[in-house]
Structures are given as C-alpha cells and as structure tokens.
Scaffold this active site. Structure first.
Site: not given
Length: 263
Positions: A19-21, A40-41, A66-67, A156, A240
């Site tokens: 994605g964005v990363g 992580r992966r 793993d943050f 979140y 918006s």
C-alpha cells in the site's frame, strides 16, 4: 527530484510492506535513496526489496519489527546505526472497531504502542539525527479520522490525531532549517486492505470512484514537501473537510464520522 543529493543516502519506511508504505519505498528509491524497509512480514518485504533493487539500482535493508511490542523502535535504531540517514516516514497503523469498553485492554495497549509510542520514539530519534546534521526530511501519515474523531474506531482516530498534531508542530519548528517535515492526511485509499474488504455492487463502485491510489497520495506528499506543513491528500478530501468545518457543527462532524463504523 534527486532525494539522495538533497537529504542523504538512506531513507526509512516504517510500515513498508504494501500500500502506501510500498509506494513510499518506490518513491524514495526512484529519487536515488537506498531504502530501509520495516514491517512484520519479512518474506513480503524481501520480495519487495528485490524488486526495488532490480528496478532502481539502489541498496535495500529489510528489518522485521512488530511495532506493537516493546523494543521495536530500538530494533530499528540498531539496524540503521552508522548509515547516512536522510528520510523517515511513519506509515504503520493499527485499529480495532467497537466501543472502548468492548475492546480488550491488550488490544488498546497494542494500538497505543503502534500509533503513539513507537511512532514518537522513531520520530524523536531520527529528528535528533536530522537536526544535528541540518539535513533530512520526514513525511508522516495521518488519516481523516484524526481531523474530527472516529466513534466506534475511537483509539485509531485519536492516534492519528496525535500523529497529525505532533508532526504539524515539528514541521513548524523546522521552518528555515535544512530539515523538511510534513504530515499528509489520507482519506479513502486503494490499499490491499481496502480492496480485500470492498463491498460489492453500487457501494463498492462508489468507494472506487472517490479513492486515491497510494501512488497518488505519495506523489502529492513529495510535491508539497518543503512547501506546506500539513497536507490533505486529494482535492475531494480537501473540499470535504472545508465543507464540514465551514457548514456543520463539531457534533455533526463527529456523528458523521461515526456513521462509517457504527453497526
């Protein structure tokens, strides 16, 4: 823009897998920077690292972390020690839907670690490096949920608000120096996570029409780097936010945001 010449040899993407990363990794590699990719992966990161080396001819370094766990930031610091660091982007996030009392404390703690603690540790650490050398750049990633609040997804939104306001403040503090800092606030973005959960029919089609690609978001972030402190990705999202702030009360805005997540 030759990012390597302007900021340094190495860039760090925290939450780099997809994605964005992933788009950030590709963008800084295209700008000549070597890439430290953290997530992580590890297997997926290794595949991406190989693609980036082959496509852009830069070096890569994969770091598994793993943050949500104590010591994650320190693992990253050790991996980048001795490198000529010039860029950092914190993309990682963690969320859980539901009311505060219905979410186990362990999940809350994990979200705090990802969205606040590890973020701030990394921001602090690399800002010290960039400030000392008077050279470097940071683009952190927030969300539209951090502009208002996010009922049924509350922590979140609160975490993204922390990233938003903390980065805005530091960006202002860095004006007139050799360090460029920016926060980009994303709306609906076509990440693998979104696509895998996309509803069918007209609702899914409507989402596809308004969503930006990760590449569009990252391109805009770099276009505004060094020019604006805080950027909302995409004209529709900008419009918006302006509309809601100009024409609605805070209570209305909060309830509107909650309508996306309420069962």
């Amino acid at each position: 823009m030759n990012l390597r010449e302007k900021y340094g040899e190495w860039g760090l993407i925290l939450g780099a897998t997809e994605g964005v990363g992933k788009a950030f990794c590709e963008k800084i590699a295209a700008g000549g920077m070597n890439v430290v990719m953290v997530g992580r992966r590890e297997e997926k990161l290794n595949v991406l690292a190989g693609e980036i080396r082959e496509t852009y001819g830069v070096e890569t370094k994969v770091v598994r972390a793993d943050f949500s766990q104590p010591g994650a930031a320190e693992t990253v610091f050790a991996a980048t020690e001795g490198l000529d660091m010039g860029f950092m982007s914190y993309v990682a996030c963690l969320h859980s839907f539901g009311k505060i009392q219905d979410t186990p404390w362990e999940k809350h703690e994990a979200m705090i670690n990802v969205n606040v603690v590890t973020f701030l540790k990394c921001f602090h650490h690399y800002m010290r490096i960039f400030a000392a050398q008077d050279r470097g750049a940071v683009i952190n990633v927030s969300s539209m949920t951090g502009i208002s609040s996010s009922p049924w997804n509350g922590q979140y939104g609160a975490g993204k608000a922390f990233i938003l306001k903390m980065t805005e403040a530091v960006a202002c503090e860095c004006e007139g120096t050799g360090v460029d800092v920016e926060v980009i606030t994303l709306g609906t973005t076509l990440t693998p996570s979104l696509l895998s959960n996309l509803p069918g029919g007209p609702q899914g089609e409507a989402v596809m029409k308004i969503a930006l690609t990760p590449e569009e978001c990252v391109d805009e972030a770099f276009e505004k780097l060094g020019k604006e402190l805080s950027v909302i990705a995409g004209q529709r999202n900008k419009d918006s936010v302006h509309d809601w702030k100009a024409n609605h009360t805070e209570d209305e805005y909060i309830r509107y945001m909650g309508s996306f997540y309420r069962d």
